[in-house]
Design a protein around this motif. Sequence first.
Motif, PDB file in Angstrom:
ATOM      1  N   VAL A 171       3.677  -5.056   4.498  1.00  0.00           N
ATOM      2  CA  VAL A 171       3.418  -4.289   3.279  1.00  0.00           C
ATOM      3  C   VAL A 171       2.920  -2.900   3.660  1.00  0.00           C
ATOM      4  O   VAL A 171       2.300  -2.722   4.710  1.00  0.00           O
ATOM      5  N   THR A 172       3.206  -1.928   2.817  1.00  0.00           N
ATOM      6  CA  THR A 172       2.761  -0.553   3.035  1.00  0.00           C
ATOM      7  C   THR A 172       2.322   0.061   1.712  1.00  0.00           C
ATOM      8  O   THR A 172       2.979  -0.130   0.693  1.00  0.00           O
ATOM      9  N   GLY A 173       1.235   0.808   1.754  1.00  0.00           N
ATOM     10  CA  GLY A 173       0.785   1.571   0.593  1.00  0.00           C
ATOM     11  C   GLY A 173       0.700   3.037   0.957  1.00  0.00           C
ATOM     12  O   GLY A 173       0.285   3.392   2.066  1.00  0.00           O
ATOM     13  N   TYR A 174       1.109   3.917   0.030  1.00  0.00           N
ATOM     14  CA  TYR A 174       1.105   5.357   0.248  1.00  0.00           C
ATOM     15  C   TYR A 174       0.255   5.997  -0.854  1.00  0.00           C
ATOM     16  O   TYR A 174       0.541   5.822  -2.035  1.00  0.00           O
ATOM     17  N   TYR A 175      -0.776   6.727  -0.433  1.00  0.00           N
ATOM     18  CA  TYR A 175      -1.751   7.262  -1.383  1.00  0.00           C
ATOM     19  C   TYR A 175      -1.983   8.744  -1.097  1.00  0.00           C
ATOM     20  O   TYR A 175      -1.649   9.241  -0.015  1.00  0.00           O
ATOM     21  N   TYR A 176      -2.604   9.458  -2.062  1.00  0.00           N
ATOM     22  CA  TYR A 176      -2.755  10.915  -1.963  1.00  0.00           C
ATOM     23  C   TYR A 176      -4.134  11.341  -2.429  1.00  0.00           C
ATOM     24  O   TYR A 176      -4.681  10.798  -3.394  1.00  0.00           O
ATOM     25  N   THR A 177      -4.680  12.344  -1.718  1.00  0.00           N
ATOM     26  CA  THR A 177      -5.990  12.865  -2.098  1.00  0.00           C
ATOM     27  C   THR A 177      -5.879  13.983  -3.132  1.00  0.00           C
ATOM     28  O   THR A 177      -6.878  14.336  -3.755  1.00  0.00           O
ATOM     29  N   GLY A 178      -4.692  14.565  -3.308  1.00  0.00           N
ATOM     30  CA  GLY A 178      -4.494  15.654  -4.260  1.00  0.00           C
ATOM     31  C   GLY A 178      -3.476  15.291  -5.316  1.00  0.00           C
ATOM     32  O   GLY A 178      -3.233  14.116  -5.598  1.00  0.00           O
ATOM     33  N   GLU A 179      -2.838  16.317  -5.887  1.00  0.00           N
ATOM     34  CA  GLU A 179      -1.886  16.112  -6.967  1.00  0.00           C
ATOM     35  C   GLU A 179      -0.434  16.210  -6.505  1.00  0.00           C
ATOM     36  O   GLU A 179       0.473  16.350  -7.313  1.00  0.00           O
ATOM     37  N   PHE A 180      -0.215  16.158  -5.184  1.00  0.00           N
ATOM     38  CA  PHE A 180       1.141  16.250  -4.652  1.00  0.00           C
ATOM     39  C   PHE A 180       2.016  15.118  -5.183  1.00  0.00           C
ATOM     40  O   PHE A 180       3.171  15.311  -5.536  1.00  0.00           O
ATOM     41  N   ASP A 181       1.461  13.921  -5.217  1.00  0.00           N
ATOM     42  CA  ASP A 181       2.193  12.748  -5.689  1.00  0.00           C
ATOM     43  C   ASP A 181       1.175  11.665  -5.985  1.00  0.00           C
ATOM     44  O   ASP A 181      -0.032  11.900  -5.910  1.00  0.00           O
ATOM     45  N   ASP A 182       1.666  10.459  -6.297  1.00  0.00           N
ATOM     46  CA  ASP A 182       0.756   9.367  -6.608  1.00  0.00           C
ATOM     47  C   ASP A 182       1.162   8.111  -5.850  1.00  0.00           C
ATOM     48  O   ASP A 182       1.970   8.184  -4.925  1.00  0.00           O
ATOM     49  N   THR A 183       0.680   6.965  -6.256  1.00  0.00           N
ATOM     50  CA  THR A 183       0.703   5.743  -5.461  1.00  0.00           C
ATOM     51  C   THR A 183       2.078   5.082  -5.374  1.00  0.00           C
ATOM     52  O   THR A 183       2.755   4.866  -6.388  1.00  0.00           O
ATOM     53  N   TYR A 184       2.454   4.747  -4.123  1.00  0.00           N
ATOM     54  CA  TYR A 184       3.607   3.881  -3.856  1.00  0.00           C
ATOM     55  C   TYR A 184       3.116   2.668  -3.092  1.00  0.00           C
ATOM     56  O   TYR A 184       2.344   2.797  -2.141  1.00  0.00           O
ATOM     57  N   GLU A 185       3.578   1.480  -3.481  1.00  0.00           N
ATOM     58  CA  GLU A 185       3.254   0.266  -2.733  1.00  0.00           C
ATOM     59  C   GLU A 185       4.521  -0.556  -2.606  1.00  0.00           C
ATOM     60  O   GLU A 185       5.262  -0.740  -3.589  1.00  0.00           O
ATOM     61  N   GLU A 186       4.809  -1.037  -1.374  1.00  0.00           N
ATOM     62  CA  GLU A 186       6.085  -1.713  -1.148  1.00  0.00           C
ATOM     63  C   GLU A 186       5.968  -2.828  -0.131  1.00  0.00           C
ATOM     64  O   GLU A 186       5.052  -2.869   0.689  1.00  0.00           O
ATOM     65  N   VAL A 187       6.943  -3.743  -0.199  1.00  0.00           N
ATOM     66  CA  VAL A 187       7.130  -4.810   0.783  1.00  0.00           C
ATOM     67  C   VAL A 187       8.309  -4.402   1.652  1.00  0.00           C
ATOM     68  O   VAL A 187       9.325  -3.918   1.149  1.00  0.00           O
ATOM     69  N   ASN A 188       8.157  -4.582   2.964  1.00  0.00           N
ATOM     70  CA  ASN A 188       9.167  -4.145   3.913  1.00  0.00           C
ATOM     71  C   ASN A 188       9.669  -5.308   4.759  1.00  0.00           C
ATOM     72  O   ASN A 188       8.875  -6.100   5.259  1.00  0.00           O
ATOM     73  N   LEU A 189      10.975  -5.384   4.942  1.00  0.00           N
ATOM     74  CA  LEU A 189      11.606  -6.384   5.796  1.00  0.00           C
ATOM     75  C   LEU A 189      12.566  -5.681   6.727  1.00  0.00           C
ATOM     76  O   LEU A 189      13.218  -4.706   6.340  1.00  0.00           O
ATOM     77  N   SER A 190      12.666  -6.168   7.962  1.00  0.00           N
ATOM     78  CA  SER A 190      13.623  -5.574   8.884  1.00  0.00           C
ATOM     79  C   SER A 190      14.114  -6.601   9.883  1.00  0.00           C
ATOM     80  O   SER A 190      13.445  -7.602  10.157  1.00  0.00           O
ATOM     81  N   ALA A 191      15.307  -6.345  10.425  1.00  0.00           N
ATOM     82  CA  ALA A 191      15.896  -7.189  11.457  1.00  0.00           C
ATOM     83  C   ALA A 191      16.715  -6.302  12.378  1.00  0.00           C
ATOM     84  O   ALA A 191      17.313  -5.312  11.936  1.00  0.00           O
ATOM     85  N   GLY A 192      16.730  -6.655  13.659  1.00  0.00           N
ATOM     86  CA  GLY A 192      17.472  -5.848  14.607  1.00  0.00           C
ATOM     87  C   GLY A 192      18.167  -6.690  15.646  1.00  0.00           C
ATOM     88  O   GLY A 192      17.743  -7.815  15.956  1.00  0.00           O
ATOM     89  N   TRP A 193      19.249  -6.148  16.200  1.00  0.00           N
ATOM     90  CA  TRP A 193      19.970  -6.778  17.304  1.00  0.00           C
ATOM     91  C   TRP A 193      20.466  -5.688  18.234  1.00  0.00           C
ATOM     92  O   TRP A 193      21.234  -4.814  17.824  1.00  0.00           O
ATOM     93  N   LYS A 194      19.980  -5.696  19.455  1.00  0.00           N
ATOM     94  CA  LYS A 194      20.344  -4.709  20.470  1.00  0.00           C
ATOM     95  C   LYS A 194      20.197  -3.284  19.927  1.00  0.00           C
ATOM     96  O   LYS A 194      19.094  -2.823  19.698  1.00  0.00           O
ATOM     97  N   PHE A 195      21.297  -2.591  19.666  1.00  0.00           N
ATOM     98  CA  PHE A 195      21.260  -1.170  19.313  1.00  0.00           C
ATOM     99  C   PHE A 195      21.290  -0.907  17.811  1.00  0.00           C
ATOM    100  O   PHE A 195      21.308   0.245  17.386  1.00  0.00           O
TER     101      PHE A 195
END
Length: 214
Positions: free
Chosen positions: A93-117
Motif C-alpha cells: 500500500v502507498t499513501g501520497y500526502y501534501y503539506t501545501g495546496e499543490f494537491d491532496d491525498t492519494y491512497e492506493e494498493v499496489n501489485l506487481s510481478a516480474g520475470w527476468k527482463f
Amino acid sequence: MKKLLASSIVAATAFAGVSAPAMADLSANVGFASEYYYRGILQKESSASAGIDFEQSGFYAGTWAADVGDGLEYDIYAGYGMEFGDFSVSGGVTGYYYTGEFDDTYEEVNLSAGWKFISVGYSVGEWDGFGESEDYDFIEVTVEHNGFYATYGEFGDDFDGDYIEVGYGAEVGGFDLGVAGIFSSDELSDQEDSKGEPTESEAIVFTLSKTFDL
C-alpha cells in the motif's frame, strides 16, 4: 490532476517454501531531478528529494519526500515482496500526502510481478481532496536490459491518459545517474497548443541520487 502518486512494491505470500534473508536493512537516500515527473505527469522543475527505507525478510516500509513548489509531497508505503528463481512478486500500500495546496491525498494498493527482463505493475486507488473524491487505476509494463529500460503506463476508471518513458541508468562513483525521455498524452500533459488546448508533451529528464546504509 497536478500530481499522480508514487510507485510501490508489493507482494503475494502464497508461495510456500520460499524464504527471504532474515537480515534487516535500513537505508536513506537523497536525490535531485531536473524535472520531477511521475507516471507521465510533470510535478515540478528542479526538484530535490529524500527518503528512508527499512527491509527485512521480504517486508519493507519507508517514507519519501520531494519538493513540489507549494510545500512538500510526502509518501508513506509498506508491503511484502519475494523472489523465486527468475520470478518476483510483491504487494503493498502507498499513501501520497501534501503539506501545501499543490494537491491532496492519494491512497492506493499496489501489485506487481516480474520475470527476468519484464515486469508488470497494477495499482488501484482513490484521490480524496478539495471536497471531491475519484477512483482510479494504473497499469504499467516495463522492459529493461543492461541499464536501459522502456515503460508504458496507462490510467483508467475516473482518470485518463497514457505515456511512454525510455531511459538509461548507471552507477558512477557511488552515485546513481539517469536520463529519460518522457512522452505523455494530452490528458497528462502540462503543455498547450496555439489555441490553448492541451497537447501531447515531450521531456528529457536528468536525475542524480545517492543511497546510504544506516
